[in-house]
Design a protein around this motif. Sequence first.
Motif, PDB file in Angstrom:
ATOM      1  N   SER A 195      38.472  51.171  53.329  1.00 42.49           N
ATOM      2  CA  SER A 195      38.706  49.784  52.899  1.00 42.49           C
ATOM      3  C   SER A 195      37.437  48.949  52.815  1.00 42.49           C
ATOM      4  O   SER A 195      37.430  47.788  53.199  1.00 42.49           O
ATOM      5  CB  SER A 195      39.688  49.092  53.849  1.00 42.49           C
ATOM      6  OG  SER A 195      40.909  49.756  53.855  1.00 42.49           O
ATOM      7  N   ASN A 196      36.357  49.532  52.313  1.00 45.07           N
ATOM      8  CA  ASN A 196      35.140  48.727  52.199  1.00 45.07           C
ATOM      9  C   ASN A 196      35.093  47.920  50.901  1.00 45.07           C
ATOM     10  O   ASN A 196      34.161  47.172  50.665  1.00 45.07           O
ATOM     11  CB  ASN A 196      33.897  49.600  52.335  1.00 45.07           C
ATOM     12  CG  ASN A 196      33.953  50.770  51.392  1.00 45.07           C
ATOM     13  OD1 ASN A 196      34.454  50.644  50.280  1.00 45.07           O
ATOM     14  ND2 ASN A 196      33.456  51.906  51.823  1.00 45.07           N
ATOM     15  N   ALA A 197      36.106  48.095  50.057  1.00 43.01           N
ATOM     16  CA  ALA A 197      36.307  47.262  48.858  1.00 43.01           C
ATOM     17  C   ALA A 197      35.240  47.443  47.776  1.00 43.01           C
ATOM     18  O   ALA A 197      35.148  46.621  46.871  1.00 43.01           O
ATOM     19  CB  ALA A 197      36.445  45.785  49.232  1.00 43.01           C
ATOM     20  N   VAL A 198      34.481  48.511  47.856  1.00 44.65           N
ATOM     21  CA  VAL A 198      33.484  48.764  46.811  1.00 44.65           C
ATOM     22  C   VAL A 198      34.178  48.912  45.453  1.00 44.65           C
ATOM     23  O   VAL A 198      33.766  48.330  44.453  1.00 44.65           O
ATOM     24  CB  VAL A 198      32.674  50.038  47.136  1.00 44.65           C
ATOM     25  CG1 VAL A 198      31.780  50.412  45.969  1.00 44.65           C
ATOM     26  CG2 VAL A 198      31.851  49.822  48.397  1.00 44.65           C
ATOM     27  N   MET A 225      36.987  47.727  44.546  1.00 42.25           N
ATOM     28  CA  MET A 225      37.517  46.425  44.131  1.00 42.25           C
ATOM     29  C   MET A 225      36.432  45.595  43.456  1.00 42.25           C
ATOM     30  O   MET A 225      36.701  44.858  42.506  1.00 42.25           O
ATOM     31  CB  MET A 225      38.057  45.698  45.365  1.00 42.25           C
ATOM     32  CG  MET A 225      38.588  44.316  45.097  1.00 42.25           C
ATOM     33  SD  MET A 225      39.152  43.589  46.653  1.00 42.25           S
ATOM     34  CE  MET A 225      39.533  41.933  46.090  1.00 42.25           C
ATOM     35  N   GLY A 226      35.204  45.748  43.933  1.00 45.74           N
ATOM     36  CA  GLY A 226      34.094  45.034  43.316  1.00 45.74           C
ATOM     37  C   GLY A 226      33.865  45.478  41.882  1.00 45.74           C
ATOM     38  O   GLY A 226      33.448  44.709  41.038  1.00 45.74           O
ATOM     39  N   VAL A 284      41.715  45.208  48.024  1.00 42.22           N
ATOM     40  CA  VAL A 284      41.792  45.269  49.484  1.00 42.22           C
ATOM     41  C   VAL A 284      42.359  43.928  49.937  1.00 42.22           C
ATOM     42  O   VAL A 284      41.823  42.881  49.610  1.00 42.22           O
ATOM     43  CB  VAL A 284      40.412  45.535  50.119  1.00 42.22           C
ATOM     44  CG1 VAL A 284      40.482  45.412  51.633  1.00 42.22           C
ATOM     45  CG2 VAL A 284      39.921  46.923  49.732  1.00 42.22           C
ATOM     46  N   ASP A 330      43.521  44.484  55.384  1.00 40.51           N
ATOM     47  CA  ASP A 330      42.435  45.464  55.364  1.00 40.51           C
ATOM     48  C   ASP A 330      42.858  46.825  54.819  1.00 40.51           C
ATOM     49  O   ASP A 330      42.208  47.836  55.101  1.00 40.51           O
ATOM     50  CB  ASP A 330      41.788  45.644  56.743  1.00 40.51           C
ATOM     51  CG  ASP A 330      40.731  44.588  57.008  1.00 40.51           C
ATOM     52  OD1 ASP A 330      40.327  43.905  56.044  1.00 40.51           O
ATOM     53  OD2 ASP A 330      40.320  44.444  58.165  1.00 40.51           O
ATOM     54  N   ARG A 369      30.807  55.461  43.078  1.00 41.59           N
ATOM     55  CA  ARG A 369      30.262  54.505  44.045  1.00 41.59           C
ATOM     56  C   ARG A 369      31.061  54.420  45.344  1.00 41.59           C
ATOM     57  O   ARG A 369      30.679  53.701  46.251  1.00 41.59           O
ATOM     58  CB  ARG A 369      30.203  53.100  43.433  1.00 41.59           C
ATOM     59  CG  ARG A 369      29.313  52.987  42.242  1.00 41.59           C
ATOM     60  CD  ARG A 369      27.836  53.080  42.610  1.00 41.59           C
ATOM     61  NE  ARG A 369      27.037  53.285  41.417  1.00 41.59           N
ATOM     62  CZ  ARG A 369      26.505  52.314  40.691  1.00 41.59           C
ATOM     63  NH1 ARG A 369      26.684  51.068  41.034  1.00 41.59           N
ATOM     64  NH2 ARG A 369      25.795  52.592  39.629  1.00 41.59           N
ATOM     65  N   CYS A 370      32.206  55.096  45.418  1.00 41.88           N
ATOM     66  CA  CYS A 370      32.965  55.053  46.670  1.00 41.88           C
ATOM     67  C   CYS A 370      32.159  55.807  47.726  1.00 41.88           C
ATOM     68  O   CYS A 370      31.940  57.007  47.596  1.00 41.88           O
ATOM     69  CB  CYS A 370      34.337  55.695  46.506  1.00 41.88           C
ATOM     70  SG  CYS A 370      35.125  55.962  48.116  1.00 41.88           S
TER      71      CYS A 370
END
Lengths: 410, 64
Positions: free
Chosen positions: B12-15, B17-18, B26, B30, B53-54
């Motif tokens: 869940s680092n939201a990369v 999503m960016g 996310v 979390d 990029r994940c």
Amino acid sequence: MNSTTVIVGASLAGINAARTLRLNGQTGPIVVVDADPERPYDRPPLSKQMLTGEWEPEKILLPAGKEDLDLDFRLGVRAKAVDLGSRQITLETPNGNVETSAFDSLVIASGAAARRLPDTAGIAGVHVVRTLADSLSLRADLDAGPSRVVVIGAGFIGAEVASSCRKRGLDVTLVEALPLPLERILGPEMGRVCAQVHIENGVDLRLGTGVLQLETAAVDGVERVVGVALTDGTTVAADVVVVGIGVSVNTQWLEGSGLNLDDGVVCDDTLLAAPGVVAAGDIARYPSARFGRMLRVEHWETAIAGGEAAARRLLAEESGETPAVFDPIPWFWSDQYDRKIQLAGRPMPTDECVVVHGSTEEFRFVALYGDGDRLTGVLGMNRPRHVVQLRAIFEEGATFSQACERAAAL
Amino acid sequence: MRIVVDFDLCESNAVCMGIAPEIFEVRDDDFLYVLDENPPESMRAKVEESVQRCPKQAISIAED
Ligand SMILES: Cc1cc2nc3c(=O)[nH]c(=O)nc-3n(C[C@H](O)[C@H](O)[C@H](O)COP(=O)(O)OP(=O)(O)OC[C@H]3O[C@@H](n4cnc5c(N)ncnc54)[C@H](O)[C@@H]3O)c2cc1C
Ligand code: SF4
């Protein structure tokens, strides 16, 4: 395009440069040279899941290294020198043979190496964490159940090693020369929060203290570390010492090449270092218009993005297209205990810092950094969604006050 | 194309999503939610970037 490309460094930046070249029309030979004999692997887990023992080496192989991209890998081979005039690179093979190889284009992605304490080479129990071999050798020492681990340097790597050791239930002393951890990157206020995270997780944190010397003893005929003497006059007994005092760039092989070397390979704003020569990842120093200074960024994502951009720069040179400027917002994460720290941007320690979400007492918050009304950074602790959204707002060019306002609405 | 996330790996680092907020989100709990498991072909470049990029190599694309 059928020219020959040599890439030095088969890590994140080099592999992503190779992949981008191959997927965008580079049909000629792509030779990827790396002194490390291992198949290309990812470094962030080396201080995290590899040390705790959750992951095995197979799991950290880089996906691009496993793709069939028709790359000519020369693993275990070290670049020794380069002649940009005659376009020849000198290589040393594992058995000590020296050979030269011709290239048309060169990608410099030889990254950085962990700094060590002077005069500690060969002392058993003393470690750095940069390569898979480093991580496995430290892990073996941790498996032996040391009575205490001393970590020297509370930067990101040191902090992660301390965290991984605590997860294994080991006693840890973390020594930092600065008054607060990460103060030079995050400023004093957030440095204090990071110090508190270590203390809450049972680390014996020694701040503002340097290392005088390592104490050693002969164990079974081998010189082994048994303790660390600190500048505050105390000595900490330890059977494992991990040194996390930063890195130095791997530019030795470029000395005398005529390239501009200044704590990195100095490039222009498209990552070009000389005609047909690009640099990417931890080794590249480039001018950032966004931050108004030269930057050399040691982050995972910058190595990927830089590798791709450097490859595109070479492709543009061949096709005559206008090359793109490389100036992303640097972004990275660090996992410490059950906290995920994420930073987008490049704040100065003297910048103003405001918490815009959550609270530092709960170790779950977002803070923004500003220099006057210029937004310089977004820091999050266990707040990934906010960091990503604020990074997008940062990218759009928001000012510090605009970002504070918009953060309140997230 | 179908998006497959290995939730045992995702942290869940939201990369993602960016890169593709239309697909990945996310939330405040979390956890990562995949908003569109079968995104249109026009999203392929962004999905592929997310895969690359994940940091946990948790995303893959199934072609079916
Ligand atoms: C333990 C650890 C944890 C990390 N955790 C994070 C994290 O959580 N988040 C984050 O954003 N970043 C993290 N990083 C940083 C990230 O891994 C680096 O920024 C990234 O690896 C840089 O990639 P690179 O390809 O530029 O260089 P490197 O990864 O340094 O690779 C350079 C390669 O060049 C090779 N080489 C060097 N000299 C020569 C030569 N003369 N001839 C041939 N080959 C040579 C080396 O063997 C090496 O394989 C971490 C790094 C480490 C070490
Ligand atoms: S980038 Fe990967 S780890 Fe991060 S939220 Fe997306 S799927 Fe999960």
